[in-house]
Design a protein around this motif. Structure first.
Motif, PDB file in Angstrom:
ATOM      1  N   MET A 262       0.850  -1.177   0.000  1.00 32.93           N
ATOM      2  CA  MET A 262       0.000   0.000   0.000  1.00 32.93           C
ATOM      3  C   MET A 262       0.898   1.244   0.000  1.00 32.93           C
ATOM      4  SD  MET A 262      -3.246   1.285   2.202  1.00 32.93           S
ATOM      5  CE  MET A 262      -3.037   0.417   3.670  1.00 32.93           C
ATOM      6  N   PHE A 263       0.658   2.152  -0.936  1.00 29.99           N
ATOM      7  CA  PHE A 263       1.455   3.360  -1.095  1.00 29.99           C
ATOM      8  C   PHE A 263       0.719   4.561  -0.519  1.00 29.99           C
ATOM      9  CE2 PHE A 263       2.454   7.130  -3.692  1.00 29.99           C
ATOM     10  CZ  PHE A 263       3.790   7.257  -3.385  1.00 29.99           C
ATOM     11  N   THR A 264       1.359   5.254   0.397  1.00 33.24           N
ATOM     12  CA  THR A 264       0.821   6.490   0.969  1.00 33.24           C
ATOM     13  C   THR A 264       1.946   7.510   0.981  1.00 33.24           C
ATOM     14  OG1 THR A 264      -0.709   5.282   2.381  1.00 33.24           O
ATOM     15  CG2 THR A 264      -0.241   7.548   2.988  1.00 33.24           C
TER      16      THR A 264
ATOM     17  N   HIS B 244      -3.366   8.643  -0.771  1.00 36.90           N
ATOM     18  CA  HIS B 244      -3.478   7.200  -0.596  1.00 36.90           C
ATOM     19  C   HIS B 244      -3.360   6.514  -1.943  1.00 36.90           C
ATOM     20  CE1 HIS B 244      -4.656   7.414   3.605  1.00 36.90           C
ATOM     21  NE2 HIS B 244      -5.387   8.455   3.279  1.00 36.90           N
ATOM     22  N   TRP B 245      -2.855   5.329  -1.951  1.00 35.74           N
ATOM     23  CA  TRP B 245      -2.599   4.557  -3.169  1.00 35.74           C
ATOM     24  C   TRP B 245      -3.824   4.393  -4.058  1.00 35.74           C
ATOM     25  CZ3 TRP B 245      -5.145  -0.021  -4.127  1.00 35.74           C
ATOM     26  CH2 TRP B 245      -5.869  -0.543  -3.056  1.00 35.74           C
ATOM     27  N   HIS B 246      -5.023   4.491  -3.511  1.00 34.30           N
ATOM     28  CA  HIS B 246      -6.229   4.322  -4.318  1.00 34.30           C
ATOM     29  C   HIS B 246      -6.727   5.656  -4.877  1.00 34.30           C
ATOM     30  CE1 HIS B 246      -8.282   5.414  -0.579  1.00 34.30           C
ATOM     31  NE2 HIS B 246      -7.542   4.494  -0.010  1.00 34.30           N
ATOM     32  N   ASN B 247      -5.776   6.594  -5.101  1.00 33.32           N
ATOM     33  CA  ASN B 247      -6.029   7.877  -5.776  1.00 33.32           C
ATOM     34  C   ASN B 247      -6.927   8.836  -5.010  1.00 33.32           C
ATOM     35  OD1 ASN B 247      -4.327   7.385  -7.869  1.00 33.32           O
ATOM     36  ND2 ASN B 247      -5.905   6.575  -9.211  1.00 33.32           N
TER      37      ASN B 247
END
Length: 102
Positions: free
Chosen positions: A1-3, A20-23
């Motif tokens: 998970m990218f933050t 947050h990774w989900h744009n």
């Protein structure tokens, strides 16, 4: 998970921007969520987030891509003036630094 996160102080306010990774990008002022938006990869110098700090002015957050990295620029609007108060990839002008620290 990218933050990815950016934090800075503006006068007596703590500004916190989170991607947050989900744009989804969120803007917090003093721990309170003030604005959020989905990040569109086709944006170009568009203000994505905004918060009114009544005693200081309005801050606008503009995201940008820089070599596969997401960066942000935050501008403060006061009456007819508008200037950068934070940037993750540019130098903040000295004039703005003086106004921020007053």
């Amino acid at each position: 998970m990218f933050t990815k996160e950016w934090k800075f102080n503006l006068k007596h306010h703590q500004i916190h921007i989170i991607y947050h990774w989900h744009n989804v990008m969120k803007l917090y002022v003093d721990g309170d969520l003030r604005d959020f938006s989905e990040l569109n990869l086709s944006f170009r110098d568009d203000v994505l987030l905004r918060a009114n700090l009544s005693e200081i002015g309005i801050i606008d957050v503009t995201p940008s891509w820089s070599l596969l990295s997401l960066e942000v620029t935050v501008q403060l609007s006061q009456a007819s003036d508008r200037f950068i108060v934070y940037s993750s990839h540019e130098r903040v002008p000295l004039r703005a630094q003086r106004l921020i620290s007053k």
